[in-house]
Enzyme design. Structure first.
Site, PDB file in Angstrom:
ATOM      1  N   HIS A  27      11.759 -14.878 -46.701  1.00  0.00           N
ATOM      2  CA  HIS A  27      11.135 -13.565 -46.578  1.00  0.00           C
ATOM      3  C   HIS A  27      10.811 -13.219 -45.126  1.00  0.00           C
ATOM      4  CE1 HIS A  27       7.168 -15.264 -45.691  1.00  0.00           C
ATOM      5  NE2 HIS A  27       7.433 -16.181 -46.620  1.00  0.00           N
ATOM      6  N   GLU A 102       6.614 -20.140 -53.404  1.00  0.00           N
ATOM      7  CA  GLU A 102       6.277 -21.155 -52.409  1.00  0.00           C
ATOM      8  C   GLU A 102       5.506 -22.299 -53.071  1.00  0.00           C
ATOM      9  OE1 GLU A 102       6.699 -23.104 -50.070  1.00  0.00           O
ATOM     10  OE2 GLU A 102       6.641 -21.627 -48.449  1.00  0.00           O
TER      11      GLU A 102
END
Length: 235
Positions: A27, A102
């Site tokens: 990202h 994550e």
């Protein structure tokens, strides 16, 4: 091959017959990345630089590669990056998967490492452990737990899209896990940069790395290259 290698547009845009190609993108930058603050599962959106990085990688993919689908972690920073890529590439929707999140970093989340060393010493010391089965106090995962959940998702995507090329937007810790899956005997070559391109291929039952850590699209545009969170302090 694990070095940073620019994608060859002639080969990348062509038909894929006997393997799946997964373009894994970390990202774009968030305000917490810029501040050195650990995110983990905390849901922080992209900042202005991160949106510019996402636009740059989206523009590159749209020009160099024909893709069939876009997948993403369900956290905002990944989803926003993925939606920018999908829109630019003409893909009507983004498929989200919480298994691509994550690593949960427990009591470290929300702190800088310097703050955590003082305020959350147990979690800080756990994060320094070389053991891959070391969980982080405060509900955090071990690297092995992260590895098992995210590589399971990658395997499903690879098998579903054999003969196709897809984009997967995720986080630094997940990209590290994919590297271990594909090159288990090789040392991770540095941090995973925001908006970097990492291309993995599944042929037969074997994963391989075709491109690693490519950020040429950021260098050419002059957008900030950032990497906080691309190592053990994943974000």
């Amino acid at each position: 091959m694990t070095e940073s290698t620019p994608v060859n547009p002639d080969s990348s845009a062509g038909a894929i017959v006997d393997y799946a190609e997964i373009i894994v993108v970390r990202h774009g930058e968030t305000a917490w990345n810029a501040d050195g603050r650990i995110q983990g599962h905390l849901d922080v959106e992209l900042n202005h630089v991160g949106r510019q990085q996402a636009a740059a990688v989206a523009n590159r993919i749209s020009k160099e590669m024909k893709i069939s689908a876009v997948y993403s972690s369900d956290l905002k920073r990944a989803m926003e990056t993925a939606h920018i890529i999908a829109s630019t590439c003409g893909i009507p929707e983004v498929t989200t998967d919480p298994e691509l999140r994550e690593r949960h970093l427990g009591d470290l989340q929300g702190f800088t490492l310097q703050e955590a060393a003082v305020l959350k010493p147990d979690a800080y010391l756990a994060s320094l452990s070389p053991r891959t089965d070391q969980e982080i106090p405060g509900g955090g995962e071990s690297f092995d737990q992260l590895y098992n959940r995210c590589t399971s998702s990658l395997q499903k995507i690879g098998k579903k899209h054999r003969g196709e090329r897809v984009v997967l937007v995720t986080h630094g810790g997940v990209v590290r896990a994919f590297h271990r899956l594909s090159a288990p005997t090789e040392k991770l070559p540095g941090k995973i940069m925001n908006a970097s391109v990492n291309i993995f291929r599944l042929a037969e039952e074997e994963w391989m790395i075709n491109t690693w850590g490519d950020i040429s699209h950021l260098s050419e545009t002059g957008y900030l290259e950032t990497a906080f969170g691309g190592d053990k302090t994943s974000g």
